[in-house]
Design a protein around this motif. Structure first.
Motif, mmCIF file in Angstrom:
data_model
loop_
_atom_site.group_PDB
_atom_site.id
_atom_site.type_symbol
_atom_site.label_atom_id
_atom_site.label_comp_id
_atom_site.label_asym_id
_atom_site.label_seq_id
_atom_site.Cartn_x
_atom_site.Cartn_y
_atom_site.Cartn_z
ATOM 1 N N CYS A 83 0.831 -1.195 0.000
ATOM 2 C CA CYS A 83 0.000 0.000 0.000
ATOM 3 C C CYS A 83 0.873 1.255 0.000
ATOM 4 O O CYS A 83 1.931 1.285 0.625
ATOM 5 C CB CYS A 83 -0.867 -0.049 1.248
ATOM 6 N N ASN A 85 -0.346 4.162 1.035
ATOM 7 C CA ASN A 85 -1.026 5.119 1.925
ATOM 8 C C ASN A 85 -0.599 4.904 3.377
ATOM 9 O O ASN A 85 0.095 3.952 3.700
ATOM 10 C CB ASN A 85 -2.542 4.953 1.793
ATOM 11 N N ARG A 86 -1.088 5.749 4.247
ATOM 12 C CA ARG A 86 -0.837 5.618 5.685
ATOM 13 C C ARG A 86 -2.064 6.091 6.466
ATOM 14 O O ARG A 86 -1.979 7.001 7.291
ATOM 15 C CB ARG A 86 0.396 6.443 6.113
ATOM 16 N N CYS A 87 -3.218 5.487 6.166
ATOM 17 C CA CYS A 87 -4.475 5.922 6.809
ATOM 18 C C CYS A 87 -4.345 5.855 8.337
ATOM 19 O O CYS A 87 -3.790 4.882 8.873
ATOM 20 C CB CYS A 87 -5.620 5.019 6.392
ATOM 21 N N PHE A 89 -6.589 5.173 10.327
ATOM 22 C CA PHE A 89 -7.430 4.096 10.860
ATOM 23 C C PHE A 89 -6.961 2.721 10.383
ATOM 24 O O PHE A 89 -7.688 1.736 10.521
ATOM 25 C CB PHE A 89 -8.893 4.308 10.452
ATOM 26 N N CYS A 90 -5.747 2.647 9.841
ATOM 27 C CA CYS A 90 -5.296 1.378 9.246
ATOM 28 C C CYS A 90 -5.335 0.236 10.264
ATOM 29 O O CYS A 90 -4.847 0.359 11.387
ATOM 30 C CB CYS A 90 -3.892 1.525 8.690
ATOM 31 N N ARG A 106 0.627 -4.216 4.716
ATOM 32 C CA ARG A 106 -0.440 -3.327 4.232
ATOM 33 C C ARG A 106 -0.630 -3.644 2.756
ATOM 34 O O ARG A 106 0.120 -3.173 1.913
ATOM 35 C CB ARG A 106 -0.038 -1.863 4.382
ATOM 36 N N ASP A 107 -1.610 -4.459 2.458
ATOM 37 C CA ASP A 107 -1.812 -4.819 1.059
ATOM 38 C C ASP A 107 -2.834 -3.892 0.416
ATOM 39 O O ASP A 107 -3.783 -3.445 1.057
ATOM 40 C CB ASP A 107 -2.241 -6.286 0.927
ATOM 41 N N THR A 121 -7.389 0.799 -3.002
ATOM 42 C CA THR A 121 -7.570 2.249 -3.221
ATOM 43 C C THR A 121 -7.164 2.666 -4.633
ATOM 44 O O THR A 121 -7.463 3.776 -5.052
ATOM 45 C CB THR A 121 -6.728 3.065 -2.225
HETATM 46 S S1 SF4 Z 1 -6.177 1.133 5.636
HETATM 47 FE FE1 SF4 Z 1 -5.708 0.128 3.707
HETATM 48 S S2 SF4 Z 1 -5.234 1.800 2.311
HETATM 49 FE FE2 SF4 Z 1 -5.077 2.638 4.374
HETATM 50 S S3 SF4 Z 1 -2.924 2.408 4.983
HETATM 51 FE FE3 SF4 Z 1 -3.988 0.591 5.702
HETATM 52 S S4 SF4 Z 1 -3.731 -0.903 4.061
HETATM 53 FE FE4 SF4 Z 1 -3.296 1.104 3.193
#
Ligand code: SF4
Length: 425
Positions: A83, A85-87, A89-90, A106-107, A121
């Motif tokens: 992934c 990103n760095r959400c 709420f991950c 983080r796939d 995403t």
């Molecule tokens: S929630 Fe999904 S898109 Fe967001 S950082 Fe985690 S793995 Fe990546």
């Protein structure tokens, strides 16, 4: 190159002498990179297959097979696309230390989105990936949109280079790709007017967006609570109001509900779940959307053979969230079957009590709940708590659990699958 993990007996692959460890190099001269190449390039009745056997010998087979006859190979799992990103709420950030390594990946993989319905995403696509989605017609894809406003979406994903999602989806839709979409609701970020706009934009996009679900952010005690919080009951109610308003429009104009709130959204809001007919084809049931109504429908449709359960005492292990909704399933089932069900909500000892979903229950917590329950005839376990290898999220195996409790266990997703099991684990 992709590698064979196993070969099924009496199949084409077995006749050719392929074995575990055989490297599948190319089909018709085209190099194989992953399972998608394998599936799509071998879809013809005849093709040339170039392999390297475990002893190093390279062979080219001229294969002819009846259309639809499987080759009979299982492939090693693909390397997962990471992934970008760095959400806040991950889920990965919400994991405690010490679990299996694979859980910390983080796939964000469009291939798994197409194959298994994992949400992606699409922020890590390279031009080659974009072309493959079109060429292989990978549809439908499951896409985490979160917000159509590019600024809000980049904030939610913590990714300043995330492309604007609407033009990106349009590029695919122009080639016939369709999408199931979801919005993970983060209060104060993409609720309220942002949610209203997102639902409106996705609906206005057209029929290539098949549906849209709204799922409340779920956190564990290890999550980044200084950056993100779960929505309150009032915030969930407000989201449901927007979802149901959009669903009314969709039913009027397209004859489908299109917009859905996850069961968890209704639970947190304290609002009754919509009826089964609201959920169209239950396309996002794996995402916790309509799971309770789906369960009721499965029970009604399957015509359960109650003879096996009659007079039995059956424990039903679940997470604390579903425990609130299960009585509406179990009470009529008890009347029909003559069985006595005992609902057994299990608190999540791994992630904390705030994690209420059955799918994340650790085996150790289930073991504690069942350790002294010889008074039950058997217990149904939530099938979604086990992976394909029969492991709970904490790594405990079903076999180990079975050996440590004094009653029989049956993993089940919708009761009828447990009934149809002829053997107890
Ligand atoms: S929630 Fe999904 S898109 Fe967001 S950082 Fe985690 S793995 Fe990546």
């Amino acid at each position: 190159m992709i590698r064979v993990a196993a070969v099924h007996p009496e199949t084409i692959a077995a006749e050719l002498g392929l074995t575990a460890g055989t490297e599948l190099l190319a089909v018709n001269g085209q190099a194989l990179g992953d399972f998608l190449d394998w599936e799509f390039l071998t879809a013809e009745e005849s093709f040339l297959l170039h392999v390297r056997q475990p002893d190093g010998e390279e062979i080219e087979f001229d294969i002819e097979r009846p259309l639809g006859e499987p080759m009979g190979v299982e492939l090693e799992p693909p390397s997962i696309r990471r992934c970008a990103n760095r959400c806040d709420f991950c889920f990965v950030d919400g994991l405690p230390d010490g679990l299996r390594d694979v859980l910390y990946i983080r796939d964000d993989d469009y291939r798994l989105s197409f194959r298994y319905g994992n949400f992606a995403t699409l922020t890590n696509l390279k031009p080659h990936d974009t072309q493959r989605i079109v060429d292989y017609r990978l549809s439908p894809l499951y896409v985490s949109v979160h917000a159509t406003d590019p600024v809000a979406r980049r904030y939610l994903l913590r990714n300043p280079t995330a492309p604007a999602i609407i033009p990106q989806l349009r590029g695919f839709a122009d080639h016939g790709i369709e999408f199931h979409t979801q919005i993970v609701l983060s209060p104060g970020v993409n609720d309220g007017s942002v949610l209203e706009q997102t639902l409106g934009d996705l609906y206005a996009f057209g029929t290539a967006i098949l549906d849209c679900s709204v799922v409340p952010v779920g956190l564990t005690e290890f999550s980044k609570h200084h950056l993100v919080r779960e929505p309150t009951a009032t915030e969930c109610q407000a989201a449901i109001t927007l979802v149901e308003a959009r669903a009314r429009i969709a039913r009027r104009e397209r004859g489908i509900s299109w917009a859905f709130g996850a069961d968890e959204l209704y639970l947190r809001a304290g609002v009754e779940l919509p009826a089964s007919v609201h959920y169209d084809g239950f396309d996002q049931v794996e995402n916790g959307v309509g799971a309770v109504r789906w369960l009721q429908q499965q029970i009604a449709q399957e015509g359960l053979r109650f003879g096996e359960w009659s007079g039995k005492r059956i424990g039903v292990v679940t997470g604390t969230a579903m425990a609130q909704l299960m009585p509406m399933v179990l009470e009529p089932l008890s009347e029909q079957s003559g069985s006595r069900f005992e609902l057994m909500p299990v608190v999540n000892t791994l992630f904390g009590a705030s994690v209420t979903t059955a799918g994340l229950l650790p085996g150790v917590a289930v073991q504690q709940a069942l350790r002294a329950r010889a008074d039950l005839d058997f217990a149904l376990l939530p099938g979604e708590a086990l992976n394909d290898d029969g492991l709970f999220i904490d790594g405990m195996s079903l076999e180990l659990l079975q050996a440590s409790v004094p009653l029989d266990l049956r993993p089940s997703k919708h009761f009828s699958d447990a009934l149809s099991l002829s053997t107890v684990v």
